[in-house]
Write an enzyme that holds these catalytic residues in place. Structure first.
Site: not given
Length: 143
Positions: A50-51
């Site tokens: 996600y990051s």
């Protein structure tokens, strides 16, 4: 998990921009606001895919904005911190307290607050900002 998150959170933004930008440039006007995340700027532990995807959205926004800067199309991004959405129901109260403790305002954001920022970025009032990433983090992002 990596491929699925990248496909949704980064490739989805790319394909959306690819579909919209030609029509906008043809008209000589357009506004795109991509949704990034504070995770794309800081990295969140236990959320590497996600990051990375949200960091990619930030890079995509900056690069594409420069490509169309003289064509009347403005492309910006917003990077929210913790926002009170249904996804918080999947997170423990302890983790929510931890995330909130990192926000100087001491609370999570509301969807309407993010919507107000996005509405401004889409408005005709905004005419000299492109390739920017607007933090909406209750003071967490101070860099």
């Amino acid at each position: 998990e990596w491929r699925q998150v990248i496909d949704i959170d980064l490739s989805g933004v790319f394909y959306g921009c690819r579909a919209a930008v030609p029509t906008m440039t043809e008209r000589g006007y357009g506004r795109i606001v991509n949704i990034a995340s504070i995770a794309g700027k800081e990295g969140n532990p236990n959320a590497v895919p996600y990051s990375a995807a949200k960091a990619g959205v930030i890079g995509l926004t900056k690069a594409l904005a420069k490509e169309v800067a003289t064509k009347g199309v403005l492309i910006n991004a917003v990077a929210p911190a913790v926002i009170e959405t249904p996804i918080l129901a999947q997170v423990s109260e302890e983790h929510i307290r931890y995330m909130t403790s990192r926000i100087p305002m001491g609370r999570v954001g509301q969807p309407r607050e993010v919507a107000a920022l996005v509405a401004f970025l889409c408005s005709e009032e905004l005419s000299f900002s492109t390739g920017a990433v607007y933090d909406i983090s209750g003071g967490r992002a101070t860099y």
